[in-house]
Design a protein around this motif. Structure first.
Motif, PDB file in Angstrom:
ATOM      1  N   ILE A   2      40.713  34.221  50.078  1.00 45.20           N
ATOM      2  CA  ILE A   2      40.522  35.614  49.853  1.00 45.20           C
ATOM      3  C   ILE A   2      40.835  35.559  47.834  1.00 45.20           C
ATOM      4  N   LEU A   4      39.764  38.227  44.476  1.00 48.39           N
ATOM      5  CA  LEU A   4      39.612  39.564  44.260  1.00 48.39           C
ATOM      6  C   LEU A   4      39.523  39.471  42.751  1.00 48.39           C
ATOM      7  N   ILE A  47      37.105  44.296  51.113  1.00 50.27           N
ATOM      8  CA  ILE A  47      37.428  43.511  52.016  1.00 50.27           C
ATOM      9  C   ILE A  47      36.598  42.703  52.779  1.00 50.27           C
ATOM     10  N   ILE A  58      34.561  40.128  45.429  1.00 50.83           N
ATOM     11  CA  ILE A  58      34.777  40.526  45.785  1.00 50.83           C
ATOM     12  C   ILE A  58      34.482  38.938  47.181  1.00 50.83           C
TER      13      ILE A  58
END
Ligand code: ADP
Ligand code: ADP
Length: 227
Positions: A2, A4, A47, A58
């Motif tokens: 993940i 960002l 998310i 994202i």
């Protein structure tokens, strides 16, 4: 896993989250911590796109979440909140089976999975599978919430103060149980809390937020060793 980058969220004229950069590796347990209103929940919800980011990018496994279908995000990412929102007219087993059902699993597979998860979370399947949410204590309902989030075997688990409403003893018990489950399952977890003890106990990384900004990201050990 993940990533960002420069992520921000504005509600009306106010920026709730600004210029946030954070990368989480597979299997990492990242706790977002900070005072109420600092932007933790907003960050979490961006998310899986329950909230649309105003700025920044994202990506999950290199794919921009904006290019992913809502369905894919809802099914591929487990989500647990404080007021779990179990469907009141459905049994525990049916609640856990919601995502498998959406994924098109057959009845046997869904049932096996639901019972396996109840067992994993310390609720005897024989006793609890057929109960309705109103028949559960807060701690039991919260376990079912976690089981439901795990049911589709998502790689990512987003948790927003999942144990926040519980009494201290139940809370501590569930924290320990969840830590043990995570040890085994190795999900990528993003966990929102305002409780530093909980963050340090559960996370292998702690991201500190204040006024919509990320002010520090460290291992719990480093965070605690600082003056
Ligand atoms: P936290 O999870 O850290 O308590 P939130 O992300 O819930 O913080 O909220 C951050 C800020 O954004 C707060 O000032 C809150 O009032 C505001 N906010 C959150 N959701 C909304 C919304 N849907 N509309 C307007 N403002 C919001
Ligand atoms: P949390 O901080 O755990 O998200 P809240 O009680 O602050 O819980 O918010 C509950 C819901 O209301 C959330 O969906 C949030 O996005 C929304 N919300 C929070 N603050 C505001 C606000 N100032 N205006 C409008 N909606 C808000």
């Amino acid at each position: 896993m993940i990533r960002l980058e420069g992520v921000g969220k504005r509600y009306g004229g106010e920026w709730a989250v600004r210029d946030l950069d954070l990368t989480m590796e597979r299997g990492e347990f990242c706790c977002l911590i900070g005072p109420s209103g600092c932007g933790k929940s907003t960050t979490l919800k961006m998310i899986n796109r329950m909230v649309e980011a105003t700025s920044g990018t994202i990506a999950i496994n290199g794919r921009d979440v904006r290019s992913m279908k809502q369905e894919e995000l809802r099914r591929g990412i487990g989500y647990v909140i404080q007021s779990i929102g179990l469907f009141p007219h459905m049994t525990v087993e049916a609640n856990i089976g919601v995502v498998p059902h959406l994924l098109g699993w057959d009845k046997v597979r869904t049932r096996t999975r639901s019972l396996e998860l109840l067992e994993l979370l310390g609720l005897a399947p024989d006793e609890y599978a057929h109960k309705y949410p109103r028949e559960l204590s807060g701690g039991q309902a919260q376990r079912v919430g976690v089981a439901r989030a795990l049911a589709g075997d998502p790689d990512i688990l987003l948790m927003d103060e999942p144990f926040g409403a519980l009494d201290p003893i139940t809370r501590e018990h569930l924290q320990g149980q969840f830590a043990a489950i995570q040890q085994e399952l190795q999900k990528t977890v993003v966990f929102v809390t305002h409780d530093i003890d909980e963050a340090v106990r559960l996370g292998n990384r702690v991201a500190l937020m204040r006024d919509g900004r990320l002010v520090q990201v460290d291992s719990p050990e480093t965070l605690l060793s600082e003056p």
